[in-house]
Design an enzyme around this catalytic site. Structure first.
Site, PDB file in Angstrom:
ATOM      1  N   GLY A  17       0.810  -1.231   0.000  1.00 60.18           N
ATOM      2  CA  GLY A  17       0.000   0.000   0.000  1.00 60.18           C
ATOM      3  C   GLY A  17       0.834   1.267   0.000  1.00 60.18           C
ATOM      4  N   GLY A  50     -14.629  -5.509   7.895  1.00 58.32           N
ATOM      5  CA  GLY A  50     -14.219  -5.096   6.548  1.00 58.32           C
ATOM      6  C   GLY A  50     -12.732  -5.260   6.283  1.00 58.32           C
ATOM      7  N   LYS A  82       3.423 -10.575  -3.618  1.00 55.17           N
ATOM      8  CA  LYS A  82       4.257  -9.433  -3.204  1.00 55.17           C
ATOM      9  C   LYS A  82       5.696  -9.884  -2.978  1.00 55.17           C
ATOM     10  CE  LYS A  82       0.242  -7.201  -1.121  1.00 55.17           C
ATOM     11  NZ  LYS A  82      -0.586  -7.132   0.089  1.00 55.17           N
TER      12      LYS A  82
END
Ligand code: HSE
Length: 440
Positions: free
Chosen positions: A132, A185, A203
Protein backbone atom coordinates in the site's frame (compact mmCIF):
# COMPACT_ATOMS: atom_id res chain seq x y z
CA UNK A 1 1.81 23.55 -18.70
CA UNK A 2 1.40 20.29 -20.63
CA UNK A 3 -1.67 18.17 -20.04
CA UNK A 4 -1.52 14.43 -19.44
CA UNK A 5 -4.76 12.62 -20.27
CA UNK A 6 -5.49 9.90 -17.78
CA UNK A 7 -7.76 6.85 -18.02
CA UNK A 8 -8.61 5.20 -14.71
CA UNK A 9 -9.61 1.55 -15.05
CA UNK A 10 -11.63 0.60 -11.98
CA UNK A 11 -13.35 2.87 -9.44
CA UNK A 12 -13.40 0.59 -6.41
CA UNK A 13 -11.78 1.19 -3.02
CA UNK A 14 -8.46 2.44 -4.41
CA UNK A 15 -9.62 3.79 -7.79
CA UNK A 16 -12.24 6.05 -6.20
CA UNK A 17 -9.63 7.50 -3.81
CA UNK A 18 -7.21 8.12 -6.68
CA UNK A 19 -9.97 10.04 -8.48
CA UNK A 20 -10.88 11.97 -5.32
CA UNK A 21 -7.26 12.97 -4.67
CA UNK A 22 -6.70 14.06 -8.28
CA UNK A 23 -9.92 16.12 -8.03
CA UNK A 24 -8.99 17.67 -4.67
CA UNK A 25 -5.20 17.95 -4.94
CA UNK A 26 -4.88 18.35 -8.71
CA UNK A 27 -3.09 21.73 -8.41
CA UNK A 28 -0.33 20.43 -6.16
CA UNK A 29 0.01 17.19 -8.11
CA UNK A 30 0.32 19.18 -11.34
CA UNK A 31 2.98 21.42 -9.82
CA UNK A 32 4.97 18.37 -8.70
CA UNK A 33 4.59 16.61 -12.05
CA UNK A 34 5.02 19.71 -14.22
CA UNK A 35 1.87 18.66 -16.05
CA UNK A 36 -1.89 18.93 -15.54
CA UNK A 37 -3.58 15.61 -14.84
CA UNK A 38 -6.77 15.45 -16.84
CA UNK A 39 -8.99 12.47 -15.99
CA UNK A 40 -10.50 11.74 -19.34
CA UNK A 41 -12.33 8.49 -18.60
CA UNK A 42 -13.17 6.25 -15.65
CA UNK A 43 -13.84 2.70 -16.77
CA UNK A 44 -16.33 0.76 -14.64
CA UNK A 45 -18.46 -2.35 -15.01
CA UNK A 46 -21.69 -0.55 -14.22
CA UNK A 47 -21.94 3.22 -14.78
CA UNK A 48 -24.96 3.59 -12.50
CA UNK A 49 -23.57 1.71 -9.46
CA UNK A 50 -23.36 3.77 -6.24
CA UNK A 51 -19.85 5.11 -5.50
CA UNK A 52 -17.90 6.43 -2.50
CA UNK A 53 -16.71 9.44 -4.49
CA UNK A 54 -18.60 11.79 -6.73
CA UNK A 55 -17.47 11.26 -10.31
CA UNK A 56 -18.65 13.36 -13.24
CA UNK A 57 -21.11 10.97 -14.98
CA UNK A 58 -19.74 12.09 -18.34
CA UNK A 59 -16.41 10.42 -17.48
CA UNK A 60 -17.90 7.04 -16.61
CA UNK A 61 -17.74 4.45 -19.34
CA UNK A 62 -17.68 0.69 -19.80
CA UNK A 63 -15.53 0.99 -22.95
CA UNK A 64 -12.03 0.25 -21.68
CA UNK A 65 -10.48 0.00 -25.14
CA UNK A 66 -11.60 3.45 -26.20
CA UNK A 67 -10.51 4.94 -22.86
CA UNK A 68 -7.04 3.42 -23.27
CA UNK A 69 -6.74 4.47 -26.89
CA UNK A 70 -7.49 8.12 -26.00
CA UNK A 71 -5.21 8.33 -22.94
CA UNK A 72 -1.55 9.21 -22.39
CA UNK A 73 -1.45 7.43 -19.05
CA UNK A 74 -3.52 4.44 -17.93
CA UNK A 75 -4.10 3.66 -14.24
CA UNK A 76 -5.15 0.02 -13.83
CA UNK A 77 -6.93 -0.66 -10.53
CA UNK A 78 -9.31 -3.43 -11.49
CA UNK A 79 -7.32 -6.26 -9.90
CA UNK A 80 -7.02 -9.91 -10.89
CA UNK A 81 -5.47 -11.31 -14.05
CA UNK A 82 -8.16 -10.77 -16.70
CA UNK A 83 -9.28 -8.37 -18.08
CA UNK A 84 -6.36 -6.34 -16.63
CA UNK A 85 -3.68 -8.32 -18.52
CA UNK A 86 -5.31 -7.72 -21.90
CA UNK A 87 -5.98 -4.06 -21.12
CA UNK A 88 -2.48 -3.34 -19.78
CA UNK A 89 -0.94 -5.06 -22.83
CA UNK A 90 -3.13 -2.94 -25.10
CA UNK A 91 -1.90 0.26 -23.43
CA UNK A 92 1.77 -0.80 -23.37
CA UNK A 93 1.69 -1.93 -26.98
CA UNK A 94 0.60 1.60 -27.91
CA UNK A 95 3.62 2.98 -26.01
CA UNK A 96 1.42 4.32 -23.23
CA UNK A 97 2.48 4.61 -19.62
CA UNK A 98 0.74 2.23 -17.23
CA UNK A 99 0.49 2.63 -13.47
CA UNK A 100 -0.93 -0.44 -11.74
CA UNK A 101 -1.46 -1.76 -8.24
CA UNK A 102 -2.05 -5.27 -9.50
CA UNK A 103 0.30 -7.65 -7.63
CA UNK A 104 -1.33 -10.81 -8.96
CA UNK A 105 -0.85 -9.66 -12.57
CA UNK A 106 2.78 -8.61 -12.03
CA UNK A 107 3.72 -11.75 -10.11
CA UNK A 108 2.23 -14.01 -12.79
CA UNK A 109 2.88 -12.04 -16.02
CA UNK A 110 5.49 -9.39 -15.15
CA UNK A 111 8.04 -10.50 -17.78
CA UNK A 112 5.44 -10.43 -20.58
CA UNK A 113 4.33 -6.93 -19.58
CA UNK A 114 7.92 -5.68 -19.35
CA UNK A 115 8.78 -7.15 -22.75
CA UNK A 116 5.84 -5.46 -24.47
CA UNK A 117 6.68 -2.23 -22.62
CA UNK A 118 10.32 -2.38 -23.75
CA UNK A 119 9.38 -3.16 -27.36
CA UNK A 120 7.12 -0.12 -27.48
CA UNK A 121 9.06 2.35 -25.35
CA UNK A 122 6.31 2.31 -22.72
CA UNK A 123 6.72 2.73 -18.96
CA UNK A 124 5.27 0.48 -16.27
CA UNK A 125 4.99 1.57 -12.63
CA UNK A 126 3.64 -0.41 -9.66
CA UNK A 127 4.46 1.14 -6.29
CA UNK A 128 0.92 0.33 -5.07
CA UNK A 129 1.33 -3.40 -5.77
CA UNK A 130 3.29 -4.04 -2.58
CA UNK A 131 2.44 -2.81 0.91
CA UNK A 132 0.00 0.00 0.00
CA UNK A 133 1.35 3.37 1.10
CA UNK A 134 4.75 1.98 2.14
CA UNK A 135 7.33 3.08 -0.47
CA UNK A 136 9.19 -0.22 -0.56
CA UNK A 137 9.14 -0.71 -4.35
CA UNK A 138 10.81 2.66 -4.83
CA UNK A 139 13.05 1.97 -1.85
CA UNK A 140 14.39 -1.26 -3.30
CA UNK A 141 14.55 -0.17 -6.91
CA UNK A 142 15.91 3.36 -6.52
CA UNK A 143 17.02 4.21 -3.00
CA UNK A 144 18.94 0.96 -2.54
CA UNK A 145 20.24 0.67 -6.12
CA UNK A 146 23.71 1.34 -4.73
CA UNK A 147 23.75 -1.70 -2.49
CA UNK A 148 23.68 -5.48 -2.70
CA UNK A 149 20.50 -6.69 -1.03
CA UNK A 150 20.92 -9.78 1.13
CA UNK A 151 17.42 -10.29 2.48
CA UNK A 152 13.92 -8.80 2.37
CA UNK A 153 11.59 -10.07 5.04
CA UNK A 154 8.34 -8.80 6.36
CA UNK A 155 4.64 -8.59 6.95
CA UNK A 156 3.06 -7.73 3.61
CA UNK A 157 -0.54 -8.80 4.18
CA UNK A 158 -2.70 -6.73 6.50
CA UNK A 159 -5.65 -9.12 6.59
CA UNK A 160 -3.64 -12.02 7.99
CA UNK A 161 -1.75 -9.73 10.35
CA UNK A 162 -5.07 -8.45 11.68
CA UNK A 163 -6.35 -12.02 12.19
CA UNK A 164 -3.16 -13.26 13.89
CA UNK A 165 -3.02 -10.12 16.02
CA UNK A 166 -6.59 -10.56 17.18
CA UNK A 167 -5.99 -14.27 17.92
CA UNK A 168 -2.96 -13.20 20.01
CA UNK A 169 -4.69 -10.41 21.90
CA UNK A 170 -8.04 -12.15 22.54
CA UNK A 171 -7.23 -15.87 22.45
CA UNK A 172 -9.87 -16.27 19.72
CA UNK A 173 -9.89 -19.23 17.34
CA UNK A 174 -8.84 -18.70 13.73
CA UNK A 175 -12.46 -19.04 12.59
CA UNK A 176 -13.74 -16.40 15.06
CA UNK A 177 -10.90 -14.00 14.29
CA UNK A 178 -11.54 -14.37 10.55
CA UNK A 179 -15.29 -13.76 11.04
CA UNK A 180 -14.50 -10.63 13.08
CA UNK A 181 -12.07 -9.41 10.39
CA UNK A 182 -14.80 -9.93 7.78
CA UNK A 183 -17.37 -8.11 9.92
CA UNK A 184 -15.02 -5.12 10.27
CA UNK A 185 -14.22 -5.10 6.55
CA UNK A 186 -10.56 -6.15 6.92
CA UNK A 187 -11.09 -9.54 5.27
CA UNK A 188 -13.02 -10.20 2.11
CA UNK A 189 -16.06 -12.48 1.89
CA UNK A 190 -13.80 -14.95 0.05
CA UNK A 191 -10.61 -14.58 2.07
CA UNK A 192 -8.64 -17.31 0.24
CA UNK A 193 -6.02 -15.12 -1.45
CA UNK A 194 -5.13 -13.48 1.86
CA UNK A 195 -5.38 -16.34 4.36
CA UNK A 196 -3.73 -18.94 2.14
CA UNK A 197 -0.76 -16.61 1.63
CA UNK A 198 -1.25 -16.03 -2.11
CA UNK A 199 -1.43 -12.23 -1.87
CA UNK A 200 1.76 -12.24 0.24
CA UNK A 201 3.42 -14.66 -2.21
CA UNK A 202 2.72 -12.32 -5.15
CA UNK A 203 4.26 -9.43 -3.20
CA UNK A 204 7.18 -11.63 -2.19
CA UNK A 205 7.86 -12.44 -5.85
CA UNK A 206 7.77 -8.73 -6.78
CA UNK A 207 10.11 -7.76 -3.92
CA UNK A 208 12.53 -10.60 -4.75
CA UNK A 209 12.62 -9.61 -8.44
CA UNK A 210 13.52 -6.04 -7.47
CA UNK A 211 15.98 -6.95 -4.74
CA UNK A 212 17.89 -9.60 -6.66
CA UNK A 213 17.52 -8.39 -10.29
CA UNK A 214 16.11 -11.75 -11.20
CA UNK A 215 12.76 -12.83 -12.57
CA UNK A 216 10.81 -14.38 -9.71
CA UNK A 217 7.22 -15.46 -10.29
CA UNK A 218 4.53 -16.38 -7.77
CA UNK A 219 5.05 -20.04 -8.78
CA UNK A 220 8.60 -19.88 -7.40
CA UNK A 221 7.39 -18.97 -3.91
CA UNK A 222 6.87 -21.76 -1.36
CA UNK A 223 3.59 -20.77 0.29
CA UNK A 224 1.82 -21.73 3.49
CA UNK A 225 -1.05 -19.60 4.78
CA UNK A 226 -2.52 -19.12 8.26
CA UNK A 227 -5.72 -21.18 8.05
CA UNK A 228 -4.27 -24.06 10.06
CA UNK A 229 -3.00 -21.89 12.93
CA UNK A 230 -4.90 -22.73 16.11
CA UNK A 231 -5.47 -20.87 19.36
CA UNK A 232 -3.15 -23.50 20.92
CA UNK A 233 -0.35 -22.60 18.48
CA UNK A 234 -0.73 -18.94 19.48
CA UNK A 235 -0.74 -19.79 23.21
CA UNK A 236 2.33 -22.06 22.86
CA UNK A 237 4.13 -19.35 20.91
CA UNK A 238 3.29 -16.84 23.63
CA UNK A 239 4.53 -19.21 26.34
CA UNK A 240 7.83 -19.40 24.48
CA UNK A 241 8.12 -15.58 24.29
CA UNK A 242 7.02 -15.39 20.65
CA UNK A 243 4.16 -14.23 18.46
CA UNK A 244 3.16 -15.81 15.15
CA UNK A 245 3.41 -13.62 12.05
CA UNK A 246 2.88 -14.48 8.39
CA UNK A 247 6.24 -13.50 6.91
CA UNK A 248 7.28 -13.12 3.29
CA UNK A 249 10.97 -13.94 2.99
CA UNK A 250 13.21 -13.32 -0.01
CA UNK A 251 16.81 -14.23 0.62
CA UNK A 252 20.07 -14.33 -1.31
CA UNK A 253 21.63 -17.69 -0.43
CA UNK A 254 25.30 -18.40 -1.09
CA UNK A 255 26.07 -22.10 -1.28
CA UNK A 256 29.40 -23.62 -0.20
CA UNK A 257 30.56 -23.65 -3.83
CA UNK A 258 30.11 -19.86 -3.96
CA UNK A 259 27.05 -19.90 -6.25
CA UNK A 260 24.25 -17.48 -5.38
CA UNK A 261 20.60 -18.48 -5.30
CA UNK A 262 17.30 -16.84 -4.38
CA UNK A 263 15.09 -18.40 -1.73
CA UNK A 264 11.49 -17.16 -1.63
CA UNK A 265 8.86 -18.32 0.82
CA UNK A 266 5.78 -17.24 2.76
CA UNK A 267 4.78 -19.01 5.96
CA UNK A 268 3.60 -18.47 9.53
CA UNK A 269 6.71 -17.74 11.58
CA UNK A 270 7.61 -17.51 15.27
CA UNK A 271 8.86 -13.99 15.97
CA UNK A 272 10.37 -13.09 19.38
CA UNK A 273 8.11 -10.70 21.32
CA UNK A 274 10.77 -8.03 21.49
CA UNK A 275 11.54 -8.07 17.75
CA UNK A 276 10.24 -5.00 15.93
CA UNK A 277 8.09 -7.14 13.59
CA UNK A 278 6.27 -8.65 16.59
CA UNK A 279 4.90 -5.19 17.34
CA UNK A 280 3.46 -4.56 13.89
CA UNK A 281 -0.18 -4.82 14.85
CA UNK A 282 -3.58 -4.74 13.19
CA UNK A 283 -3.58 -4.41 9.43
CA UNK A 284 -0.19 -2.67 9.23
CA UNK A 285 2.68 -3.87 7.05
CA UNK A 286 6.39 -3.78 7.73
CA UNK A 287 9.37 -4.89 5.67
CA UNK A 288 12.92 -5.31 6.91
CA UNK A 289 15.65 -5.05 4.27
CA UNK A 290 19.23 -6.14 4.89
CA UNK A 291 21.75 -4.52 2.56
CA UNK A 292 25.37 -5.62 2.46
CA UNK A 293 26.65 -2.08 3.02
CA UNK A 294 23.57 -0.15 4.15
CA UNK A 295 22.85 -2.65 6.92
CA UNK A 296 19.31 -3.02 8.16
CA UNK A 297 16.43 -0.78 7.06
CA UNK A 298 12.84 -1.04 8.14
CA UNK A 299 9.74 0.15 6.29
CA UNK A 300 6.43 0.45 8.12
CA UNK A 301 2.96 1.74 7.33
CA UNK A 302 -0.51 1.11 6.00
CA UNK A 303 -0.42 -1.75 3.52
CA UNK A 304 -4.01 -1.56 2.36
CA UNK A 305 -7.02 0.74 2.26
CA UNK A 306 -8.27 3.19 -0.35
CA UNK A 307 -6.56 6.47 0.53
CA UNK A 308 -3.20 5.03 1.68
CA UNK A 309 -2.87 2.84 -1.43
CA UNK A 310 -4.02 5.75 -3.62
CA UNK A 311 -1.00 7.77 -2.46
CA UNK A 312 1.29 5.05 -3.84
CA UNK A 313 -0.58 5.11 -7.15
CA UNK A 314 -0.28 8.90 -7.27
CA UNK A 315 3.45 8.84 -6.55
CA UNK A 316 3.80 6.78 -9.74
CA UNK A 317 1.38 9.05 -11.59
CA UNK A 318 3.42 12.15 -10.67
CA UNK A 319 6.68 10.51 -11.81
CA UNK A 320 5.08 9.17 -14.99
CA UNK A 321 3.37 12.45 -15.87
CA UNK A 322 6.64 14.29 -15.36
CA UNK A 323 8.36 11.95 -17.81
CA UNK A 324 5.55 12.32 -20.35
CA UNK A 325 5.64 16.11 -20.08
CA UNK A 326 9.36 16.72 -19.67
CA UNK A 327 10.98 13.70 -21.28
CA UNK A 328 12.76 10.76 -19.69
CA UNK A 329 11.90 7.16 -19.08
CA UNK A 330 10.42 5.19 -16.27
CA UNK A 331 12.24 2.34 -14.57
CA UNK A 332 13.21 -0.65 -16.70
CA UNK A 333 13.05 -4.28 -15.65
CA UNK A 334 16.51 -5.21 -14.36
CA UNK A 335 17.14 -8.95 -14.50
CA UNK A 336 20.86 -8.99 -15.26
CA UNK A 337 21.68 -11.15 -12.21
CA UNK A 338 19.34 -13.95 -13.30
CA UNK A 339 19.97 -15.96 -10.12
CA UNK A 340 18.52 -19.48 -9.91
CA UNK A 341 15.66 -20.12 -7.50
CA UNK A 342 16.66 -22.31 -4.58
CA UNK A 343 14.49 -25.45 -4.43
CA UNK A 344 12.15 -25.40 -1.45
CA UNK A 345 13.76 -28.52 0.05
CA UNK A 346 17.11 -26.67 0.28
CA UNK A 347 15.80 -23.62 2.15
CA UNK A 348 17.30 -23.43 5.62
CA UNK A 349 15.58 -22.20 8.78
CA UNK A 350 14.83 -23.23 12.37
CA UNK A 351 11.70 -25.17 13.29
CA UNK A 352 9.36 -25.74 16.19
CA UNK A 353 7.76 -29.17 15.87
CA UNK A 354 4.94 -30.26 18.14
CA UNK A 355 3.94 -33.90 18.38
CA UNK A 356 1.47 -35.76 20.54
CA UNK A 357 3.20 -38.91 21.80
CA UNK A 358 2.52 -42.00 23.90
CA UNK A 359 4.15 -41.19 27.23
CA UNK A 360 6.11 -44.41 27.74
CA UNK A 361 9.68 -45.49 28.40
CA UNK A 362 12.13 -44.59 25.62
CA UNK A 363 9.85 -42.36 23.59
CA UNK A 364 12.07 -39.31 23.96
CA UNK A 365 15.12 -41.26 22.83
CA UNK A 366 13.18 -42.58 19.85
CA UNK A 367 11.97 -39.10 18.82
CA UNK A 368 15.44 -37.60 19.32
CA UNK A 369 16.84 -40.46 17.23
CA UNK A 370 14.57 -39.55 14.32
CA UNK A 371 15.88 -35.97 14.35
CA UNK A 372 19.48 -37.22 14.60
CA UNK A 373 19.07 -39.76 11.81
CA UNK A 374 17.98 -36.94 9.49
CA UNK A 375 20.81 -34.61 10.52
CA UNK A 376 18.51 -32.15 12.30
CA UNK A 377 20.04 -30.84 15.50
CA UNK A 378 17.71 -30.26 18.46
CA UNK A 379 18.03 -27.01 20.40
CA UNK A 380 15.51 -27.69 23.17
CA UNK A 381 12.70 -30.04 24.13
CA UNK A 382 9.79 -29.56 26.49
CA UNK A 383 6.97 -31.88 27.40
CA UNK A 384 3.52 -31.34 28.89
CA UNK A 385 0.62 -33.67 29.59
CA UNK A 386 -1.90 -33.79 26.79
CA UNK A 387 -4.83 -34.86 29.01
CA UNK A 388 -5.65 -37.60 26.51
CA UNK A 389 -5.51 -41.34 26.93
CA UNK A 390 -4.87 -44.00 24.30
CA UNK A 391 -5.26 -47.74 24.68
CA UNK A 392 -1.98 -49.62 24.93
CA UNK A 393 -1.93 -53.40 25.32
CA UNK A 394 -4.33 -54.26 28.09
CA UNK A 395 -4.60 -50.78 29.59
CA UNK A 396 -4.70 -47.08 28.88
CA UNK A 397 -1.66 -44.86 28.51
CA UNK A 398 -1.35 -41.12 29.03
CA UNK A 399 -0.28 -39.03 26.11
CA UNK A 400 1.93 -35.94 26.14
CA UNK A 401 2.80 -33.09 23.82
CA UNK A 402 6.46 -32.67 22.92
CA UNK A 403 7.64 -29.30 21.68
CA UNK A 404 10.99 -29.54 19.93
CA UNK A 405 12.99 -26.54 18.76
CA UNK A 406 15.69 -27.22 16.21
CA UNK A 407 18.83 -25.51 15.05
CA UNK A 408 18.98 -24.49 11.39
CA UNK A 409 18.17 -27.32 8.99
CA UNK A 410 16.88 -27.73 5.46
CA UNK A 411 13.18 -28.01 4.66
CA UNK A 412 13.94 -31.35 3.01
CA UNK A 413 15.44 -32.89 6.15
CA UNK A 414 12.64 -31.48 8.31
CA UNK A 415 10.08 -32.98 5.94
CA UNK A 416 11.75 -36.38 6.36
CA UNK A 417 11.75 -35.94 10.16
CA UNK A 418 8.00 -35.28 10.07
CA UNK A 419 7.36 -38.29 7.83
CA UNK A 420 9.41 -40.53 10.14
CA UNK A 421 7.67 -39.15 13.24
CA UNK A 422 4.29 -39.85 11.68
CA UNK A 423 5.45 -43.42 10.92
CA UNK A 424 6.66 -44.00 14.48
CA UNK A 425 4.45 -46.13 16.73
CA UNK A 426 5.25 -43.76 19.62
CA UNK A 427 3.90 -40.69 17.86
CA UNK A 428 0.15 -40.16 17.64
CA UNK A 429 0.45 -37.11 15.37
CA UNK A 430 2.66 -34.19 14.47
CA UNK A 431 0.28 -31.41 15.41
CA UNK A 432 2.14 -28.32 14.28
CA UNK A 433 5.28 -27.15 12.50
CA UNK A 434 6.30 -23.52 12.76
CA UNK A 435 9.40 -21.83 11.43
CA UNK A 436 11.61 -19.41 13.26
CA UNK A 437 13.49 -16.89 11.09
CA UNK A 438 14.48 -13.93 13.19
CA UNK A 439 16.21 -13.39 16.51
CA UNK A 440 15.33 -10.60 18.89
N1 HSE B 1 -5.53 -7.81 0.85
C1 HSE B 1 -4.28 -7.17 1.07
C2 HSE B 1 -3.96 -7.16 2.55
C3 HSE B 1 -4.20 -5.75 0.57
O1 HSE B 1 -4.74 -7.65 3.35
O2 HSE B 1 -2.90 -6.67 2.91
C4 HSE B 1 -4.06 -5.70 -0.91
O3 HSE B 1 -2.96 -6.45 -1.32
Amino acid sequence: MATVNVAVLGAGTVGSQVIRLIQEEGGDLAARAGADLNIQAVVVRNVSAPRDVEIDPALLTTDANQAIDNADLVIELIGGIEPPRTLVLRALSQGKTVVTGNKALLAAHGPELYEVAAQNGADLYYEAAVAGAVPVVYGLRESLAGDKILRVLGIVNGTTNFILDSMTSTGASYEDALAEAQRLGFAEADPTADVEGLDAAAKCAILASLAFHTRVSIDDVAVEGISSITADDIAEAEAGGNVIKLLAIAERVTKDDGTEWVSVRVHPTLVPRDHALANVNGAFNSIVVDGESAGRLMFYGQGAGGAPTATAVLSDVVAAASHIANGGNGPRELVYANLPILPRAEAVTRYQVQAEIRDRVGVLAEVAGIFAANGVSIKSVSQRDANDEVSEGSGDLKTAVLTILTHRATEGSLEQVVADLNDSASVIEVSSILRSEVSA
